[in-house]
Design a protein around this motif. Structure first.
Motif, PDB file in Angstrom:
ATOM      1  N   ARG A 103       0.821  -1.207   0.000  1.00  0.00           N
ATOM      2  CA  ARG A 103       0.000   0.000   0.000  1.00  0.00           C
ATOM      3  C   ARG A 103       0.855   1.257   0.000  1.00  0.00           C
ATOM      4  O   ARG A 103       0.589   2.204  -0.725  1.00  0.00           O
ATOM      5  N   GLU A 104       1.878   1.205   0.842  1.00  0.00           N
ATOM      6  CA  GLU A 104       2.787   2.360   0.888  1.00  0.00           C
ATOM      7  C   GLU A 104       3.397   2.574  -0.496  1.00  0.00           C
ATOM      8  O   GLU A 104       3.492   3.707  -0.977  1.00  0.00           O
ATOM      9  N   ILE A 151       0.895   4.218  -2.636  1.00  0.00           N
ATOM     10  CA  ILE A 151       0.772   5.655  -2.365  1.00  0.00           C
ATOM     11  C   ILE A 151       1.906   6.422  -3.028  1.00  0.00           C
ATOM     12  O   ILE A 151       1.701   7.435  -3.691  1.00  0.00           O
ATOM     13  N   ARG A 152       3.112   5.879  -2.863  1.00  0.00           N
ATOM     14  CA  ARG A 152       4.268   6.573  -3.446  1.00  0.00           C
ATOM     15  C   ARG A 152       4.154   6.637  -4.970  1.00  0.00           C
ATOM     16  O   ARG A 152       4.450   7.657  -5.583  1.00  0.00           O
TER      17      ARG A 152
END
Lengths: 256, 406
Positions: B312-313, B316-317
């Protein structure tokens, strides 16, 4: 002379779910001019989020053309897509999608970290400015877990704004918010739109769509209705007229 | 490419933010690296111990015994035809190149009277070089010299057991003893050596000049054996060959004729012990390899899980404009930092552990630089690979798929 910012031509998107081929978009033609505020509506599964993802360069269409500022994006490489997301588009999600255990300020600064143009001499200052623009200047050193839903969505909006994009895309930005906070968030979108930013907003709530200038309705992967909003509402005014007074206001602002 | 400094900062921030995960990953590397280094160190230490023990029998010692000579195809058995003289020893001393010390040895059993009573022991007639050959030292007094050899002096150097038995309460130096009725003067006491590798009490012995032993005690012409010392362990084989050649010449053996003596070398013992030790080292190495692999699997699991959990991170990035390469460099940096950190701590821990084992527990463990490098490299490689590989997978997803990942 109207400037076409977004233009999709016969855009389709098919997903493979196991053996089943889901046709999320089945040939969508949509043109959005600069400065418009479009609400895309439809039931779940109508393809409205998929369309927004394609427009936001988060996803590639299966077929058809997508022209951004008059340039066909179909031949773009992954890195070019990344640059479009970084430079021209701000995205706001229903679930905020903030980095956990990372302060509001660092979250907002994130897009600038990947900026290769070098146009930001002081990314930190730009992030602070962006947070102040959405009215969160006082909470910038808090982690997302220490913020209310409305505040988190404002952080996400500040992040979408920090690169000075020409387009803001919002996928159900009020889906996880109570009605008052929703109107509050919408007032920010309206304000940004006043400043000349094109806004596309996906929602299934009719009253939220009333704040847009134009409503597009989708069903089964196709646009079934596209009309201007004549009795457009002002979120700022509605907010003032909201029944909740001082105590309630404080409760909503602080707690939620 | 983004500024490396900023990337490093982001990677470090990421590691600090996920302290527990970072700790667990490093722990895997630490334990993997430390256990292998210590394990192999113990093996190497045991090997060194055994080598020390063996060389305490005498450095580079070779022994020649009068041996099974064959006459007319009939073996008469070892020592049956005693034909080894002091002249043989003398010839070796003069002609040998690879041999640094020679001592003819005459052995006889003897009844010893003196001090508090009498004692039955073995008397060995040896030359002054005997102590050097056996890597033995004197507790007190002096050893006899060439003059004593020439004069067949009636002097004796006694072992610790003799002192305990005959002179428990007085200084044995200068005391008189009778060996088979011949009076001797004690001039020196040997260092205590303890039981030999063959369970015999090495200290229950009396050393006298070889000529004294030969002419006054045995009354014969032949000596029992010749001890020599090769110049170095590496020269052992050459020395053995030389010893054989000289003895054959001295004994006027024709080419093709069997040796009438046998040579035993310290190298043989070392070879035997080394073989045993090699099996043990192999065993320890196998255990170490298993622990390294288990450690590697631990690293792998944590890295896989943690990167998957951060899909998920990554989404997002990507969504805010990171390129796949940005993500990869970030994760690669994190992995490398973790692996290097874990590897370094692991090596330090291994040094501490071996120090404790050596000083407090009294074991011998030797850290081998090669093993340090292999363990460090392996653990680091696993950390980097399994940090990088899943991150690569996530970075290649469409941003929206990474964001939706549950």
């Amino acid at each position: 002379m109207m400037e076409r910012v977004i233009e999709t031509r016969k855009v389709t998107k098919h997903y493979l779910m196991g053996d089943l081929c889901v046709k999320a978009l089945r040939g969508v033609d949509l043109t959005v001019n600069r400065g418009e505020f479009v609400a895309i509506m439809g039931a779940s599964g109508s393809g409205k989020s998929t369309l927004l993802n394609v427009i936001g360069c988060l996803d590639r269409p299966t077929s058809g053309q997508y022209l951004l500022d008059g340039v066909d994006t179909s031949g773009f490489s992954r890195d070019q897509y990344a640059e479009v997301r970084n430079q021209r588009i701000g995205f706001v999600f229903q679930t905020f999608n903030l980095l956990p255990r990372t302060t509001a300020l660092d979250n907002v600064e994130l897009p600038l970290f990947y900026d290769r143009t070098g146009k930001f001499n002081d990314p930190r200052a730009a992030a602070v400015e962006s947070l102040e623009r959405v009215g969160l200047g006082d909470r910038m050193h808090h982690d997302p877990s220490e913020l209310s839903g409305g505040q988190r969505q404002r952080v996400a909006m500040a992040r979408a704004l920090v690169n000075n994009p020409s387009i803001i895309l919002a996928d159900e930005p009020t889906g996880n918010l109570d009605s008052r906070t929703s109107v509050d968030v919408l007032s920010v979108f309206q304000e940004l739109n006043e400043q000349g930013i094109t806004v596309l907003l996906v929602t299934h709530e009719t009253d939220i769509a009333q704040y847009a200038k134009r409503i597009v309705v989708m069903r089964d992967g196709l646009i079934v209705s596209d009309r201007q909003v004549w009795d457009r509402r002002s979120a700022a005014q509605d907010l003032e007229a909201m029944p909740s007074h001082d105590e309630m206001v404080e409760l909503v602002a602080e707690g939620e | 490419m983004l500024w490396p400094k900023r990337l490093l900062r982001v990677a470090l921030k990421g590691l600090i933010k996920n302290r527990m995960r970072s700790l667990l990953t490093t722990l895997g590397v630490i334990i993997g690296v430390a256990s292998v280094i210590v394990m192999v160190g113990i093996g190497a230490g045991a090997q060194a111990d055994i080598e020390t023990q063996i060389s305490s029998l005498g450095t580079n010692m070779l022994m020649a015994f009068p041996g099974a000579s064959r006459h007319g195809g009939v073996s008469r058995g070892a020592g049956s035809y005693n034909k080894m003289t002091l002249d043989d020893a003398e010839a070796i001393r003069e002609r040998a190149e690879y041999i640094s010390a020679v001592s003819g040895v005459v052995r006889s059993g003897a009844q010893v009277i003196g001090g508090t009573g009498d004692w039955s022991t073995g008397v060995m007639g040896v030359s002054p070089e005997y102590l050097e050959i056996r890597a033995w030292g004197l507790e007190e007094g002096k050893f006899f010299d060439e003059r004593d050899i020439r004069s067949r002096a009636k002097v004796a150097v006694v072992g610790a057991t003799i002192v305990d038995e005959l002179f428990p309460n007085e200084d044995p130096i200068g005391q008189k003893i009778r060996i088979n009725k011949t009076p001797f003067r004690i001039v020196g006491v040997l260092e205590e050596k303890g039981a030999s590798g063959f369970g015999r009490d090495e200290d229950d012995t009396i050393l006298v000049p070889v000529t004294t032993g030969l002419y006054r005690l045995s009354g014969g012409k032949y000596i029992n054996m010749i001890f020599v010392s090769a110049r170095s362990l590496e020269d052992s084989e050459a020395a053995e060959e030389e010893l054989r050649e000289i003895l054959r010449q001295e004994h006027r053996l024709n080419p093709g004729e069997e040796d009438d003596f046998r040579i035993h070398s310290q190298a043989e013992f070392i070879e035997m012990a080394t073989e045993t030790q090699e099996v043990m080292t192999l065993l320890l190495g196998a255990v170490a390899a298993v622990s390294l692999i288990v450690g590697g699997i631990g690293i792998m699991n944590i890295m896989l899980v943690s990167v998957t959990e951060r899909t998920r991170e990554i989404g997002i990035r990507l969504a805010v404009g990171a390129r796949s390469s940005d993500i990869l460099v970030q994760f690669l940096t994190e992995s490398v930092v973790l692996s290097l950190l874990g590897g370094t701590i692991g090596v330090l821990l291994a040094y501490i552990l071996t120090t404790v084992l050596n000083d407090a527990v009294g074991m011998t463990t030797i850290i081998q630089p090669g093993v340090v490098a292999i363990a460090f490299g392996f653990a680091a490689a696993i950390g980097v690979f399994f940090g990088y590989y899943p991150a690569r997978k996530a970075a290649m997803l469409n941003p929206i798929d990474a964001l939706r990942y549950e």
